[in-house]
Design an enzyme around this catalytic site. Structure first.
Site, PDB file in Angstrom:
ATOM      1  N   HIS A  91     -14.319  47.292  23.863  1.00 22.21           N
ATOM      2  CA  HIS A  91     -14.740  46.066  24.547  1.00 22.21           C
ATOM      3  C   HIS A  91     -15.247  46.496  25.932  1.00 22.21           C
ATOM      4  O   HIS A  91     -14.612  46.249  26.953  1.00 22.21           O
ATOM      5  CB  HIS A  91     -13.525  45.135  24.658  1.00 22.21           C
ATOM      6  N   LYS A  93     -21.147  31.457   3.895  1.00 26.01           N
ATOM      7  CA  LYS A  93     -21.640  31.433   2.510  1.00 26.01           C
ATOM      8  C   LYS A  93     -21.750  32.864   1.973  1.00 26.01           C
ATOM      9  O   LYS A  93     -22.334  33.102   0.936  1.00 26.01           O
ATOM     10  CB  LYS A  93     -23.019  30.774   2.442  1.00 26.01           C
ATOM     11  N   ARG A 102     -19.593  40.049  18.840  1.00 21.64           N
ATOM     12  CA  ARG A 102     -18.146  40.224  18.658  1.00 21.64           C
ATOM     13  C   ARG A 102     -17.877  40.146  17.170  1.00 21.64           C
ATOM     14  O   ARG A 102     -18.332  39.208  16.498  1.00 21.64           O
ATOM     15  CB  ARG A 102     -17.367  39.151  19.402  1.00 21.64           C
ATOM     16  N   ARG A 109     -13.226  33.311  26.909  1.00 16.29           N
ATOM     17  CA  ARG A 109     -13.783  33.879  28.141  1.00 16.29           C
ATOM     18  C   ARG A 109     -15.062  34.694  27.915  1.00 16.29           C
ATOM     19  O   ARG A 109     -16.056  34.518  28.613  1.00 16.29           O
ATOM     20  CB  ARG A 109     -12.747  34.809  28.802  1.00 16.29           C
ATOM     21  N   THR A 110     -15.005  35.579  26.931  1.00 13.60           N
ATOM     22  CA  THR A 110     -16.132  36.499  26.749  1.00 13.60           C
ATOM     23  C   THR A 110     -17.390  35.736  26.349  1.00 13.60           C
ATOM     24  O   THR A 110     -18.473  35.957  26.887  1.00 13.60           O
ATOM     25  CB  THR A 110     -15.769  37.564  25.692  1.00 13.60           C
TER      26      THR A 110
END
Ligand code: NCD
Length: 310
Positions: free
Chosen positions: A133, A83, A105, A55-56
């Protein structure tokens, strides 16, 4: 308004209300057949996702595109992060590309704060570890306002895995700023030790709190962040803290049921409750786009929308 949005505590009451009012204006655009404004033309928004998201991530992308920004989506899987490239080197790469806003995020609490030291653009926290959040809290407040009107004096009950929930922390902070009264309900093992300093009440008795609640927000049990047994069994958790039809019957007629998603249907929330008319779960997703449009618009220097929306 500050340049970055890292914590819900970055927002004054006026900032938060400005974002919600701007989102109200922008919601009108989402109802049109052509859902686009030229406002951020020529600006670049980078979505930097080191942790899974549905969703975000999608709603930040939709929000930036509806404002005509150029959008670069970066997910850690398949990038040089696998890496071993550090966050700082990733940040310098973004800087070289001239990002005006970076939406991040990350699994580590504090990562957006670090990033803000390394880039010139605005940093928006889209979830950092178990910390915060803030745009979820904004879209939740927007959803509550649409259903209930002003949040002043409203009683919001947040239930479940508070310990691992960045959604709960950001909601408690923002809702306190907006004048709502928050009660957290959770097993003692799923509350953070610092909860005493949060601007909210705590209860262990969901049935006692429900009749007084205007909003019940259920949280996902975040098994991927659990390294120990926090409750005896799923059945026992559902019995004490799950929202089923019998518990919903204790709510007053206008009270709403929320969940940020993703849900464990049948555990913290019964499927029939999630799909009932009281549930705002699908609205929350739609409101996520307009709220994030408002955040990007205001952080990237927008002021009065009057001239933009005719
Ligand atoms: C939340 C998150 O990622 O913090 N989900 C979301 O953003 N809609 C909550 C969760 O994962 O349970």
């Amino acid at each position: 308004m500050k340049r970055h949005l890292i914590s819900a505590a970055d927002l004054s009451r006026d900032d938060a209300l400005l974002i919600l009012d701007t989102a109200d204006e922008l919601a009108k655009i989402s109802e049109r057949s052509i859902k686009k404004l030229p406002t951020l033309r020529g600006r670049t928004v980078v979505n930097l996702f080191f942790e899974d998201s549905t969703r975000t991530r999608i709603s930040f992308e939709a929000a930036a595109k509806r404002l005509s920004a150029d959008v670069i989506n970066f997910s850690a899987k398949g990038s040089s992060v696998s890496k071993g490239e550090s966050l700082k080197d990733t940040a310098l790469t973004l800087e070289a590309m001239g990002a005006d806003a970076v939406v991040i995020r990350h699994g580590a609490s504090g990562a957006p704060h670090r990033l803000a030291n390394w880039v010139r653009g605005s940093v928006v926290n889209a979830g950092d570890g178990t910390h915060e959040h803030p745009t979820q809290a904004l879209l939740d407040a927007f959803t509550m306002r649409r259903r209930l009107g002003s949040l002043d004096g409203r009683k919001v009950t947040i239930v479940g895995d508070v310990l691992h929930s960045r959604v709960a922390r950001s909601n408690v902070l923002l809702l306190a700023t907006l004048g709502a009264e928050v009660t957290l309900v959770a097993p003692p093992t799923l509350l953070p030790v610092t909860v005493d300093s949060w601007p909210c009440e705590v209860s262990y008795d969901l049935d006692a709190v429900l009749p007084k609640s205007d909003v019940v927000m259920m949280l996902r049990v975040q098994r991927e962040r659990m390294n120990a047994a926090f409750f005896p069994t799923e059945r026992e958790y559902s019995r004490r803290y799950g929202l089923d039809r019998e518990r919903v019957a204790k709510l007053h007629d206008d009270a709403v049921v929320m969940h940020p998603g993703p849900m464990n249907r049948g555990m913290e929330i019964a499927a029939e409750v999630a799909d009932s008319p009281r549930s705002t779960i699908v609205e929350q997703v739609a409101n996520g786009v307009t709220t994030r449009m408002a955040v990007l618009y205001l952080l990237l220097g927008g002021a009065d929308l009057g001239g933009e929306i005719q």
